[in-house]
Design an enzyme around this catalytic site. Structure first.
Site, PDB file in Angstrom:
ATOM      1  N   SER A  37       0.804  -1.217  -0.040  1.00 32.41           N
ATOM      2  CA  SER A  37       0.105   0.156   0.014  1.00 32.41           C
ATOM      3  C   SER A  37       0.812   1.284   0.038  1.00 32.41           C
ATOM      4  O   SER A  37       1.973   1.181   0.525  1.00 32.41           O
ATOM      5  CB  SER A  37      -0.747   0.024   1.152  1.00 32.41           C
ATOM      6  OG  SER A  37      -1.596  -1.172   1.342  1.00 32.41           O
TER       7      SER A  37
HETATM    8  N1  SAH Z   1      -0.776  -4.734   4.321  1.00 32.92           N
HETATM    9  C1  SAH Z   1       0.192  -5.205   3.139  1.00 32.92           C
HETATM   10  C2  SAH Z   1      -0.908  -4.710   1.981  1.00 32.92           C
HETATM   11  C3  SAH Z   1      -0.764  -5.789   1.111  1.00 32.92           C
HETATM   12  S1  SAH Z   1      -2.059  -5.737  -0.370  1.00 32.92           S
HETATM   13  C4  SAH Z   1       1.401  -4.344   3.002  1.00 32.92           C
HETATM   14  O1  SAH Z   1       1.383  -3.612   3.805  1.00 32.92           O
HETATM   15  O2  SAH Z   1       2.216  -4.701   2.154  1.00 32.92           O
HETATM   16  C5  SAH Z   1      -3.321  -6.833   0.402  1.00 32.92           C
HETATM   17  C6  SAH Z   1      -2.910  -8.273   0.861  1.00 32.92           C
HETATM   18  O3  SAH Z   1      -4.190  -8.770   1.343  1.00 32.92           O
HETATM   19  C7  SAH Z   1      -2.212  -9.174  -0.250  1.00 32.92           C
HETATM   20  O4  SAH Z   1      -1.124  -9.756   0.107  1.00 32.92           O
HETATM   21  C8  SAH Z   1      -3.406 -10.391  -0.675  1.00 32.92           C
HETATM   22  O5  SAH Z   1      -2.929 -11.508  -0.704  1.00 32.92           O
HETATM   23  C9  SAH Z   1      -3.899 -10.355   0.991  1.00 32.92           C
HETATM   24  N2  SAH Z   1      -5.472 -10.811   1.250  1.00 32.92           N
HETATM   25  C10 SAH Z   1      -6.339 -10.728   0.316  1.00 32.92           C
HETATM   26  N3  SAH Z   1      -7.527 -11.286   0.750  1.00 32.92           N
HETATM   27  C11 SAH Z   1      -7.182 -11.918   1.932  1.00 32.92           C
HETATM   28  C12 SAH Z   1      -7.719 -12.974   2.794  1.00 32.92           C
HETATM   29  N4  SAH Z   1      -8.981 -13.152   2.587  1.00 32.92           N
HETATM   30  N5  SAH Z   1      -7.146 -13.186   3.968  1.00 32.92           N
HETATM   31  C13 SAH Z   1      -5.793 -12.855   3.940  1.00 32.92           C
HETATM   32  N6  SAH Z   1      -5.183 -12.058   3.178  1.00 32.92           N
HETATM   33  C14 SAH Z   1      -5.689 -11.714   1.978  1.00 32.92           C
END
Ligand code: SAH
Length: 216
Positions: free
Chosen positions: A66
């Site tokens: 993000s």
């Molecule tokens: N907090 C992260 C943002 C990553 S983008 C950072 O700081 O980099 C969102 C993430 O959510 C992705 O890695 C994706 O694989 C994960 N995601 C999506 N749906 C999910 C679910 N149901 N359970 C766990 N993770 C999930």
């Protein structure tokens, strides 16, 4: 590739912190955390030189880290107190997790993509960030460790997952980007066993929150 932190990185971080403050981030603990964390180590090598721009970038498995403003804004909306027990859905690169751990919370984080789960737990432990990380489906939360003071969802959720709502403490706060293609940043406060207060805080854009686990 830069494997370590340097004065140059610290200087760029200071500018990023000032930029976030000028965009309205005023929680000093959030700004301090971002000022301390080497974000360049959380990016793929080809993007390292952009690490301190206020932008989102691709990470493995087609996901994104993000943008710093979004990380800062969600962290600020959580009204973090040190020792809060926090559940994060979507560990991704581990950067948001590092920010929360740096702010003194007890962090539990779930990721559904095995590749990201493995990378981020390794990186965070190498950097000395202590939290509890799980490969699993964030729609289910972590009932064994509930209730949580705060819950942060870092993927776009088509609806508020019921299992997560019931894992929120009374008096607790959930921050969740709600919507399909585009989302509205939403803050939910649990004011009693059955009553929740919801605030809508503006448009945002996240990769989707998906069901199930990807084991490769
Ligand atoms: N907090 C992260 C943002 C990553 S983008 C950072 O700081 O980099 C969102 C993430 O959510 C992705 O890695 C994706 O694989 C994960 N995601 C999506 N749906 C999910 C679910 N149901 N359970 C766990 N993770 C999930």
């Amino acid at each position: 590739m830069e494997q370590f932190d340097s004065f140059r990185h610290k200087g760029m971080r200071k500018r990023l912190v000032n930029e976030l403050a000028s965009k309205g981030i005023n929680d000093v603990n959030v700004l301090n955390a971002i000022g301390n964390i080497p974000r360049h180590l959380f990016l793929e090598s080809s993007f390292v030189s952009f690490a301190y721009q206020d932008k989102a970038f691709p990470i493995a498995a087609g996901q994104t880290i993000s943008q710093p403003y979004t990380v800062a804004y969600q962290s600020q909306l959580l009204e973090i107190k040190s020792d809060d027990k926090v559940l994060e859905v979507g560990t991704g690169s581990g950067y948001q997790a590092a920010v929360l751990i740096e702010m003194g919370v007890k962090l539990f984080s779930i990721e559904r993509q095995k590749e990201l789960y493995q990378r981020s737990t390794k990186l965070l432990s190498n950097l000395g960030y202590k939290g509890r990380f799980y490969l699993g489906d964030g729609y289910k939360g972590l009932p064994t460790y509930a209730p949580f003071d705060k819950i942060i969802i870092t993927a776009g959720a088509p609806f508020v997952p019921e299992d997560l709502l019931i894992q929120l403490k009374i008096g607790g706060i959930m921050v969740i980007p709600l919507g399909d293609k585009e989302q509205v940043m939403t803050r939910i406060k649990r004011i009693s066993q059955n009553d929740f207060e919801q605030e809508q805080l503006g448009a945002c854009s996240f990769v989707p929150m998906l069901k199930g686990v990807v084991n490769n």
